[in-house]
Scaffold this active site. Structure first.
Site, PDB file in Angstrom:
ATOM      1  N   ASP A  76      32.902  -0.996  -7.490  1.00  0.00           N
ATOM      2  CA  ASP A  76      31.112  -0.944  -6.910  1.00  0.00           C
ATOM      3  C   ASP A  76      30.797  -2.254  -6.731  1.00  0.00           C
ATOM      4  O   ASP A  76      30.393  -3.414  -7.521  1.00  0.00           O
ATOM      5  CB  ASP A  76      30.119  -0.524  -8.103  1.00  0.00           C
ATOM      6  CG  ASP A  76      29.061  -0.608  -7.502  1.00  0.00           C
ATOM      7  OD1 ASP A  76      28.621  -0.970  -6.936  1.00  0.00           O
ATOM      8  OD2 ASP A  76      28.198   0.589  -8.621  1.00  0.00           O
TER       9      ASP A  76
ATOM     10  N   SER B 252      20.795   3.699  -9.313  1.00  0.00           N
ATOM     11  CA  SER B 252      20.836   2.524  -9.233  1.00  0.00           C
ATOM     12  C   SER B 252      19.594   1.571  -9.720  1.00  0.00           C
ATOM     13  O   SER B 252      19.448   1.960 -10.451  1.00  0.00           O
ATOM     14  CB  SER B 252      21.129   2.254  -7.300  1.00  0.00           C
ATOM     15  OG  SER B 252      21.114   0.556  -6.920  1.00  0.00           O
TER      16      SER B 252
ATOM     17  N   HIS C  21      28.770   2.543  -4.628  1.00  0.00           N
ATOM     18  CA  HIS C  21      27.643   2.580  -4.913  1.00  0.00           C
ATOM     19  C   HIS C  21      26.828   4.002  -4.908  1.00  0.00           C
ATOM     20  O   HIS C  21      25.794   4.120  -5.718  1.00  0.00           O
ATOM     21  CB  HIS C  21      26.463   1.078  -4.931  1.00  0.00           C
ATOM     22  CG  HIS C  21      25.986   1.141  -5.650  1.00  0.00           C
ATOM     23  ND1 HIS C  21      25.720   0.988  -6.774  1.00  0.00           N
ATOM     24  CD2 HIS C  21      24.107   0.500  -5.167  1.00  0.00           C
ATOM     25  CE1 HIS C  21      24.164   0.356  -7.265  1.00  0.00           C
ATOM     26  NE2 HIS C  21      23.118   0.632  -5.956  1.00  0.00           N
TER      27      HIS C  21
END
Length: 268
Positions: free
Chosen positions: A218, A96, A246
């Site tokens: 996502d 991320s 995610h």
């Protein structure tokens, strides 16, 4: 300063491994989120894990709102961890927002990071002209307002949404527990830093082998984001995992690990 203590640095795997792999967690998480990835790496690679200040078992006394109000502060932590361990040409696996932190760290100390694995990356979360980040500015304002007014309530609602996989509620519960273990004030700073960041221009500086891993669905980093990152980094490899949510390193660890280890094996 004791960097290892500050960031609760853990070193495992083969000390004489082919490469050193640094695993960097995302917002609201800690190094425990990589536990399903470690078995695929420890036999062949030296593996470094750490917690960002304010997360996991890091030293909360080292937290500074000024330092961590930008991704550059987190990137400096990464550089200092790499320097403390004297890492050279490490492979930085960033989940991320950590994917962008890794880019900034490599800019600061290019000799330390020789390749990137970007797991569900996003250089900007807010939509812009010609760019879809997945959220409007109003969405992000509401998200941050909710997080700041009731962090535990926000965690309970958002964790299952971020994780996806509604048929596996234990995954959302794990992410919620991770969020709730983070100090709310420190989480507030990291959240603002994350969701208001714009690292699109920084991608142009990436000139090392890069694997971009995206998921088919996502809500945090839609596929348009993966395509943007891939296009912005010349020579990068884009792999789409058949995964929802995610956090594919938790939801589909086998497929995630296979993509990472195949990329690592191909590095010179």
């Amino acid at each position: 300063m004791d960097i290892a203590r500050r960031n609760h640095v853990t070193v495992t795997g083969d000390p004489q491994g082919r490469r050193t792999v640094v695993l960097a967690h995302g917002f609201g998480c800690d190094q425990n989120m990589w536990r399903l990835t470690l078995p695929a790496l420890v036999e062949d690679y030296r593996v470094v894990l750490f917690d960002y200040v304010g997360s996991g078992r890091s030293d909360a006394a080292a937290f500074s709102e000024d330092r961590y109000a930008s991704l550059a502060g987190y990137a400096q932590d990464v550089v200092e961890v790499c320097e403390a361990l004297d890492l050279r040409d490490a492979v930085f696996v960033g989940h991320s927002v950590s994917a962008m932190i890794g880019v900034l760290a490599a800019d600061k100390a290019p000799e330390r990071i020789g390749a990137h694995v970007m797991l569900a990356p996003s250089p900007r979360y807010i939509d812009d002209d010609g760019y879809r980040g997945g959220f409007s500015a109003e969405d992000i304002d509401e998200l941050l307002e909710s997080l700041e007014s009731n962090y535990l309530g926000w965690s309970a609602v958002m964790a299952p949404v971020i994780m996806g996989n509604a048929d596996r509620p234990e995954l959302g519960e794990e992410l919620k527990n991770s969020f709730c273990a983070t100090d709310p004030e420190m989480a507030r700073v990291f959240a603002r830093t994350t969701f208001l960041s714009d690292s699109r221009a920084d991608l142009k500086s990436v000139n090392v082998p890069t694997l971009v891993l995206e998921c088919t669905q996502d809500v945090i980093a839609p596929r348009e984001v993966g395509a943007f990152v891939h296009e912005a980094i010349p020579g990068s490899t884009l792999v789409t995992l058949e995964a929802t949510g995610h956090c594919p390193h938790l939801s589909v660890p086998e497929a995630t690990n296979q993509a990472i280890t195949e990329f690592l094996a191909a590095l010179r």
